[in-house]
Design an enzyme around this catalytic site. Sequence first.
Site, mmCIF file in Angstrom:
data_model
loop_
_atom_site.group_PDB
_atom_site.id
_atom_site.type_symbol
_atom_site.label_atom_id
_atom_site.label_comp_id
_atom_site.label_asym_id
_atom_site.label_seq_id
_atom_site.Cartn_x
_atom_site.Cartn_y
_atom_site.Cartn_z
ATOM 1 C CB CYS A 121 -48.629 -40.265 29.171
ATOM 2 S SG CYS A 121 -47.810 -39.474 30.549
ATOM 3 C CB CYS A 124 -51.803 -37.710 30.274
ATOM 4 S SG CYS A 124 -50.414 -36.599 29.939
ATOM 5 C CG HIS A 158 -46.909 -34.841 30.865
ATOM 6 N ND1 HIS A 158 -47.044 -36.195 30.649
ATOM 7 C CD2 HIS A 158 -45.911 -34.423 30.049
ATOM 8 C CE1 HIS A 158 -46.177 -36.583 29.725
ATOM 9 N NE2 HIS A 158 -45.468 -35.534 29.346
ATOM 10 C CB CYS A 176 -50.412 -36.407 33.781
ATOM 11 S SG CYS A 176 -49.081 -37.535 33.346
ATOM 12 C CE LYS A 204 -36.161 -27.219 27.792
ATOM 13 N NZ LYS A 204 -37.555 -26.831 28.005
ATOM 14 C CG HIS A 225 -34.150 -40.395 23.345
ATOM 15 N ND1 HIS A 225 -34.473 -39.068 23.293
ATOM 16 C CD2 HIS A 225 -35.305 -41.056 23.597
ATOM 17 C CE1 HIS A 225 -35.784 -38.935 23.483
ATOM 18 N NE2 HIS A 225 -36.299 -40.127 23.684
ATOM 19 C CE LYS A 257 -23.027 -24.340 38.979
ATOM 20 N NZ LYS A 257 -21.688 -24.336 39.533
ATOM 21 C CG HIS A 303 -33.987 -36.303 25.847
ATOM 22 N ND1 HIS A 303 -33.512 -37.275 26.701
ATOM 23 C CD2 HIS A 303 -35.329 -36.485 25.774
ATOM 24 C CE1 HIS A 303 -34.512 -38.002 27.142
ATOM 25 N NE2 HIS A 303 -35.632 -37.548 26.587
#
Length: 515
Positions: free
Chosen positions: A132, A129, A149, A146, A302, A23, A299, A20
């Site tokens: 993780c 988790c 999460h 978590c 996805k 990265h 905004k 994403h």
Amino acid sequence: MNPQKFYVTTAIDYVNAAPHLGHAYERTGADALARFHRQRGDDVFFLTGTDENATKNEQAAREKGVPTQAFVDELAAEFRRLCDVYQITYDRFIRTSVDEDHKKGVQEFVRRWIANGDVYRGTYEGYYCVGCEAFYDESDLVNGQCPLHPNRQIQHIKEENYFFRLSKYEKALKELYAKDPEFTVPETRRNEVLGWLDRGLKDISVSRGRSLEWGIPWPGEPGHTVYVWFDALINYVTGVGFGSDEKKFAKWWPADVHVIGLDISRFHCLYWPAMLLAAGVPVPKKVFVHGFLENKGGKLSKSSGNVWDPFAFLEEYGVDAARYLLLREAPFEKSSAISAESFATRFNADLANDLGNLVSRTTTLLEKFSDGRVPEPHEGDSERALRERAVRTLKEHDEAATKLYFADALASVFALVSEANQHFQRTQPWQLVKDESKGRELAGSLYAGIEAVRLAGYLLYPYTPNISAKICALLGVTAPDVARWQDVGKWGVLKPGDPIKTGPALFPRLEKVTA
Ligand SMILES: [Zn+2]
């Protein structure tokens, strides 16, 4: 500054999902730092790669009905493609499930712990988790889940495995932070780490006993693998020869900076230095914890996805602008809200208007009023103000870039760009040219303007390498990736009579602002 070796790493990423924008952000920041150091003459090694030995990859591959290696190969290729399209100039892309020197080095590292009496067999009972791939104490949980999460049921597990004597290194870590407060930067992140350290360190589980075939075998213990987090951390030393090429390792280690995200600071700022001390290896010089890209005003959902997909983002803006926007709109040292609107506004204001206009107007003015050649310098008040701004920018930029404060570094370059635009408003060469007695003033105005363009062009190289190269080509000066900084990183380098070219717009203005 004297040329030195400089070793920079990014975190290596889990290959459990497609990359994403975060990265791309981390790698672009680390790449800007690597290019900055190379440009200043340092001998740089830049390591990035993928973290592939998670047991959940084996489960995911099984569910898809493909071999685990094929499953991780496909995802790792996407991360490498991300680096390539963002023009990340890594020296090595390490793959922890493929590279034999890494596997060998990890086993050597663990053997040293064993020899040092720093691992023992025990039963782990607690929370785990899967998201993780990490263990948590009850006190870490938020509402029983978590902290990263909240919607994923945390598992309570009990298993036999090897423990690393982290508690033994609590004192050494406290000494490390007392001696070198800047071991973790920025300060907000360091304070978080010091808080964990104050609460005390417990021994941690470093192997997995119940699995499976995936992972690096624990030395001398069939059926056990090195817990993926620890194998991943060790990439920073195996990537430069630990356990396979001691000469190379001696050259590059310790790392000058590990660039990581804020979600993994506990591992990098506490566990990793303790792991190294236990293996008899010096600790790195610094861990820089960058912030996260955050969604502004909901905004960037996805559904408007193009901004979060790093490939679509690159497609939309081009590589130079994409790199610039990430580092300028989201200061590396903190978390930042980003939005499609703010990216578009920034693109038009900084790149299309300020920089694009400056380069095009300056080269056009020289073409028209100076026969396309560098004129003679002559310094009046406006030229002096511009030169002083340039000298200030050279200093401010390097100070900020050294700290990885790239938004500040870029702001200083654009302060020079803006001053150069104001300089032309003040001196009005298009008026000076009408008065024959003002020839010296006209030449001086143009000279100062083109010098400012040249310096901005070189300073932008770590961030917008292709635009930087284009500016250098228009000016007929040495390309930014090969120029020696001591020759070009100062005022007054262009020689009267040198030819200057004009070219098409560097950044055509975005008319359609995506919402
Ligand atoms: Zn989690």
